[in-house]
Structure formats: C-alpha cells, structure tokens
Design a protein around this motif. Structure first.
Motif, PDB file in Angstrom:
ATOM      1  N   TYR A  74       1.208  -7.843  -5.978  1.00  0.00           N
ATOM      2  CA  TYR A  74       0.865  -7.760  -7.464  1.00  0.00           C
ATOM      3  C   TYR A  74       1.157  -5.620  -7.314  1.00  0.00           C
TER       4      TYR A  74
ATOM      5  N   PRO B 255      -3.825  -1.748  -8.975  1.00  0.00           N
ATOM      6  CA  PRO B 255      -2.382  -2.217  -9.168  1.00  0.00           C
ATOM      7  C   PRO B 255      -1.819  -3.346  -9.428  1.00  0.00           C
ATOM      8  N   ASP B 256      -1.876  -3.775 -10.766  1.00  0.00           N
ATOM      9  CA  ASP B 256      -2.191  -5.492 -10.785  1.00  0.00           C
ATOM     10  C   ASP B 256      -0.923  -5.346 -12.055  1.00  0.00           C
ATOM     11  N   SER B 257      -0.771  -4.102 -12.891  1.00  0.00           N
ATOM     12  CA  SER B 257      -0.050  -4.689 -13.865  1.00  0.00           C
ATOM     13  C   SER B 257       1.779  -5.845 -13.861  1.00  0.00           C
ATOM     14  N   HIS B 258       1.976  -5.963 -12.749  1.00  0.00           N
ATOM     15  CA  HIS B 258       3.016  -6.648 -12.565  1.00  0.00           C
ATOM     16  C   HIS B 258       2.647  -7.319 -11.026  1.00  0.00           C
ATOM     17  N   GLU B 259       3.754  -8.602 -10.999  1.00  0.00           N
ATOM     18  CA  GLU B 259       3.304  -9.923  -9.680  1.00  0.00           C
ATOM     19  C   GLU B 259       4.457 -10.049 -10.239  1.00  0.00           C
TER      20      GLU B 259
ATOM     21  N   LYS C 251      -9.170   1.840 -12.552  1.00  0.00           N
ATOM     22  CA  LYS C 251      -7.069   2.413 -13.121  1.00  0.00           C
ATOM     23  C   LYS C 251      -6.541   2.700 -11.780  1.00  0.00           C
TER      24      LYS C 251
ATOM     25  N   ASP D 281       2.528  -2.200  -9.096  1.00  0.00           N
ATOM     26  CA  ASP D 281       2.177  -1.703 -10.377  1.00  0.00           C
ATOM     27  C   ASP D 281       3.245  -0.406 -10.345  1.00  0.00           C
TER      28      ASP D 281
END
Length: 623
Positions: free
Chosen positions: A495, A168-172, A165, A497
C-alpha cells in the motif's frame, strides 16, 4: 591562490614552453574576480528579496482587512512570522515533484546566513533596519505567496490532529508470491528490495527498481528444502538476510540468496540446554541486533532463546532460558531486541513475556506472568521507535501495549482480533503514533483486515479490507512510508500514496511491461561450418526477427494445421470417432450412463415388472 597563480604565469616563458614540449604552456590563465562575482550575486539576491518583501507587505495589508471577517486568518498568519523562511523552504520541497528522500537538500538556513562575508554584513544591516524579516536563501518561485504557506501550515496541523491522513493507502500493488500463506516479509533498510517467504518453502526476491509493471520476482529459491519459512529479516546494514524456518538451524544468506552461514544443530540427547551448541528443536522466530550488525537472535521449541555471531557458526554466543512460575521450562514463541539492543524480550506459551538484559542471561530483568492467555502462541513482540513501550500480539485474539517499567498491567489493550497463525505480527507507524495489526479469517468467512489503532488511546482509527484470506504479516517501512502485507492466500500487497510515499512501489508501477519475444524459439538452429566449400555453405542467418518476417510471407511455413474434425468425417477426412465398428462401440461404451455402483438396486429395479408380467422363469415352470 588561483588568481595569484594566474598572475605569476602572466608572461609566457619561451624556454619553459620548449622544455615542456607544447606551445600553449605558460600562457596566462583566465582570471576570475571573485570579489566582483560575490558582489554581483549579493546584489541580485538583495534585489529579489526586496521584491518578495514588497509582495509580503501588500499581502499583510490585505490580511489586516480580512481580519475582521475571518478571525482565524490572523492566528494562521502569525505562524509564518519572521522565522518562517524555513517552513516556506519545506513547503517548496514538499510541492516539488521529485519526491526524493532528502528533505531540504542543500545547506541549512543558519549555514547560509553565516556564509555571508563580513563586508556583506555591514551592508545588510541597513536593510535589516528597514525590514525585520530579512529574506535569506534562494528566492521563492514566481506565484508562490505567503497565503499558500498559511494553507500548507493548516494542512500539516490538520494532519497532526488527524493521524488517519498519514496512512498511505490510496494505491496498492499485489505481488503474487504463490498459493500458500506468505508467512515472512523483509525489506532492506534502504527499501530497495523486498523478500517474501511462505508455507510453500519458497523465498522470493523482489527489486522495486528493477521490476516492471508485470511485477515478477527476480529470484526464487528454497533455502531450507522442505521447511516452512517462519521469518525473514535484513540486517541493519542490509547486506545479509536471516532466514528462520521450521527446522532447528537458522540460515544467513547474502543479498543475492547465496548461503553465508548455517547455525549448528544441538545434541538432542543432552538434557541441559546450556551445554548444547545450538537449538535441538523447531525454530519459532528470529531477528537481528539493531546496532551490532553481526549478531542475531533465535528462539525455539527446545525452550531456549539464543544469540549468535555470523562469523561463528560452530556455537551460539549466549543462551536465555525462559521459566514458568514453577520454574519449569516454557517454549518461547517469539523474540525481539529492544531498539537500543540492550534488552532481549520473549513471549512464551504460558502467556508470559520475559525480558533479559542482553549481557545477563540467568535472571529476567522484567517479566509479566499473565500477559496473554496461557497455552496460546504470542505471535509478535515489538518495541516502539522511542523504545519506551512494548506491543504484544497474542494468540488469544488481543493486541496489548505495555510500559515495561510497570509491567503488571497493560497501558491499553484491544480484543476481538482473531489470529490463527504463530507469526501474525504488529508494527508501529514511522511517527510512532499508530499501531498496526492484521486479523485472520476462516475460508469463506469474510475478509482479512488490517487494523490501525491510535497508540495513546487505542481507539480504532482505520481499517483496510485486504483480501478474502487472513492477513498474516504487516510491515510499515519508515523510509518508503509504504505498508507491506502478507496474506494467507499467497499474496504480498504493498500500500502506498503517490504523494506521501517515496520510491518502492512507485518505481515499478510506471514501467511498462516488456513484451516476451518468442521469435528466438521458433527459428531453427544455425550450424556454423567455417571451412565448408562455398557451394555447401549455408547462408549466414540474419536476425531472428527478420527471419520470422520472412517465414510469415512463405505460405507453406505460415500454414495453420487443420483442427481435428469433430463428429462424423467430412471433406474426405475421417472423423475423430471413425466409421469402423470398434470405434463405434468404444464411443457408445463411453456414453453408457447406467450406474452399476449398487448392484442390489440395479437388479431390484426389474423386480416389480417381473412379478406382474413373468416372461422367463415362471412360464417355464408353469408346465
């Protein structure tokens, strides 16, 4: 003192006023009754905390009712007992949209409680008897209840148990460095600027705060002419950058890319490396001292590891010479300082890892002979943030983690992680629980990945498919909580979040792209002739945009030129292949598709036909 002064100045003195030169001087200043103000604020605070406490009581009663149905609720609630005020504050902070770096801005809880005056304490003691958990600090926002806090606690507990969790890889975002491998990445300590270096000799500077969504670098330079960039790193203060390239001289640049110093080149005809002033062969790696901001470290193919001082480019500070088991010279492929800067570690080509005390450069303090396979390039060594463990990324497709006090065998190791680059690196997560490294792939052989391993057990927690080329560099910045990745096809990916990460890539994604203005280039230059007679003066040119709008209204200036005619001419215009004989022949020569690359075959093509139906030669000789 303020109040006292004001009382002294109570009566305006006319003589003084005339001396000072303005009438308002000496008038009574506005007095502030601080006692009354304190009393007022204390009352409102007590009032508010009472309301909150009543709400709490109600909550507690509901909780006890639920206890039989949900056994978990009770344990969760006990987490937020009397000492829970701080966690609530943190929860408020974390929920606030403004994700600034400072957690818990403002005075701490203890300081707030101690800030109360002695008079207040006596008052509040009565309240304390009524209620155990006295509520200090600013009131909670409306609608914020204890039960939310319980859930928050559960979430954080869940995150602690599940480190995935925290990744932090939800956005790039993708920064296009060039087309060749991005072999070096550096972020300054504050996380405001990123530098990338590659096999195309370029170093590019990216400023997250200054960049818009078009994601363009603000500066690009080639500090080392035609040498590949091996490593880039900002110093601990962030004001200078160490550039290690394929030549034998490391360079130090300032934040804007201007050279500060260049290390001296050693004399390659001297055999003993201690007597040369600098490196005599290609550099492999380098890094800054974590505590002393002027000192840095380099290692090279001449078989030495050297420390340098930024202020003295004429000679190195000290030399460390790694040796094989037979006492022969071995080449260090990577080097690093420990987190406190007291130890210097080097990974060598014979597979060993050798560690010296920074002040004792003759004998190693720790060493492990068979850390990795001999003859492979150990591409990265890095110490954990707590300084107890050393991670090594080998050219033998492994990632290992060592306790340097028991250096005989690794604590853990993972294999099957191909690496084709002498600078494939590994790094620890900011909380020190996860170890990250990238893998290499051959062209067309799938995707390069970023692997996340749990430090304690070395189980593979997670992987990110980055791109269809090798993943060379990775860097997890502790302040930004963002992961930067350099790849084999010239990309630098970031990457992040939106919730867990700070600043960095979040700043530039929200800015819209600026429109390029081509207007300036189109209008003709305006010649200024200040002393010309009025009749010859050109009208002063208005702004380029107005001029452009005017030009668009003029049918002559806005006329689009006719495209060239394809094929035969029409409408009184000659076609591209004209009607003349020469142009016709030229056109047909270009269309001639016969292949004359093999003359033998070209002649033998007609052999069979000539035999069956002789026309030229045979009939002539028949007579």
């Amino acid at each position: 003192p303020l109040v006292a002064d004001a009382e002294m100045l109570g009566t305006p003195d006319p003589e003084l006023a005339s001396t000072m030169g303005f009438s308002g001087f000496g008038k009574k200043a506005r007095t502030f009754d601080l006692e009354a103000m304190f009393e007022q604020t204390r009352r409102t605070a007590v009032e508010r905390s009472r309301k909150v406490l009543e709400a709490r009581e109600r909550e507690r009663e509901e909780q006890t009712e639920k206890e039989f149905r949900i056994p978990y609720a009770a344990s969760a609630f006990s987490a937020t007992g009397p000492g829970s005020t701080l966690t609530e504050r943190e929860a408020v902070c974390s929920e606030s949209e403004d994700n600034s770096n400072e957690v818990l801005s403002g005075p701490s809880m203890q300081s707030q409680s101690s800030a109360k005056g002695p008079a207040e304490d006596t008052d509040d003691d009565d309240d304390d008897e009524d209620d155990d958990d006295e509520f200090i600090g600013p009131p909670l926002p409306p609608g914020f209840k204890d039960s939310d806090d319980d859930n928050d606690n559960d979430d954080t507990e869940e995150e602690d148990n599940n480190p995935v969790k925290k990744i932090p890889d939800s956005h790039e975002i993708t920064l296009q460095h060039g087309t060749k491998t991005v072999s070096a990445l550096g972020l300054d300590p504050s996380g405001a600027r990123l530098i990338t270096g590659g096999y195309d000799y370029d170093v590019k500077f990216w400023d997250f705060a200054g960049m818009d969504a078009s994601l363009q670098a603000f500066r690009s330079l080639q500090p080392c002419e035609c040498h590949q960039i091996k490593s880039l790193q900002y110093s601990s203060t962030g004001d200078v950058i160490l550039v290690v390239s394929g030549n034998s001289q490391a360079k130090v640049l300032d934040r804007d890319g201007f050279p500060v110093m260049e290390c001296i080149k050693g004399d390659q005809y001297i055999v003993d490396m201690t007597n040369t002033k600098g490196h005599t062969a290609m550099l492999n790696s380098g890094c800054w001292h974590p505590k002393i901001k002027e000192e840095f470290l380099t290692c090279s193919n001449d078989g030495t590891v050297r420390t340098w001082d930024v202020n003295n480019e004429k000679k190195h500070k000290s030399v460390f010479k790694p040796r094989s088991a037979q006492g022969k010279r071995v080449i260090p492929t990577t080097c690093t300082y420990s987190r406190d800067g007291k130890l210097i570690a080097a990974g060598c080509q014979d597979g060993s890892i050798q560690i010296w005390d920074r002040n004792m450069n003759v004998h190693t303090k720790f060493h492990c002979r068979q850390a990795h396979a001999s003859g492979t390039d150990t591409s990265c060594l890095t110490f954990s943030y707590d300084g107890t463990v050393l991670a090594s990324r080998g050219g033998d497709d492994t990632l290992k983690i060592w306790d340097i006090r028991q250096f005989k065998k690794p604590l853990n190791s993972a294999d099957g992680l191909p690496s084709f680059f002498p600078m494939t690196d590994c790094c620890f997560s900011p909380d020190d629980k996860i170890l990250v490294t990238g893998t290499s792939v051959k062209k067309g052989g799938g995707s390069g990945k970023l692997f996340f391993f749990y430090r304690e057990t070395f189980q593979k927690l997670y992987e990110i498919e980055v791109t269809d080329a090798s993943v060379v560099r990775c860097l997890w910045h502790p302040k930004l909580n963002q992961i930067m990745v350099g790849t084999g096809n010239g990309l630098a990916k970031v990457y992040y979040d939106p919730v867990k990460s700070q600043r960095g890539a979040k700043l530039c994604v929200v800015k819209t792209k600026r429109k390029e203005r081509q207007a300036e280039t189109l209008t003709q230059d305006y010649i200024i002739t200040p002393h010309a007679l009025p009749m010859f003066r050109e009208p002063r040119q208005r702004s380029t945009r107005k001029q452009l709008e005017k030009d668009r209204l003029d049918p002559m200036k806005s006329h689009k030129p006719e495209p060239p005619v394809a094929g035969a001419g029409r409408g009184g215009r000659v076609g591209t292949h004209g009607v003349t004989l020469s142009s016709y022949i030229v056109k047909n020569i270009a269309l001639d598709k016969t292949d004359d690359s093999n003359p033998r075959e070209a002649i033998l093509r007609h052999a069979k036909e000539a035999e069956e139906n002789p026309y030229w030669v045979a009939p002539a000789y028949a007579k």
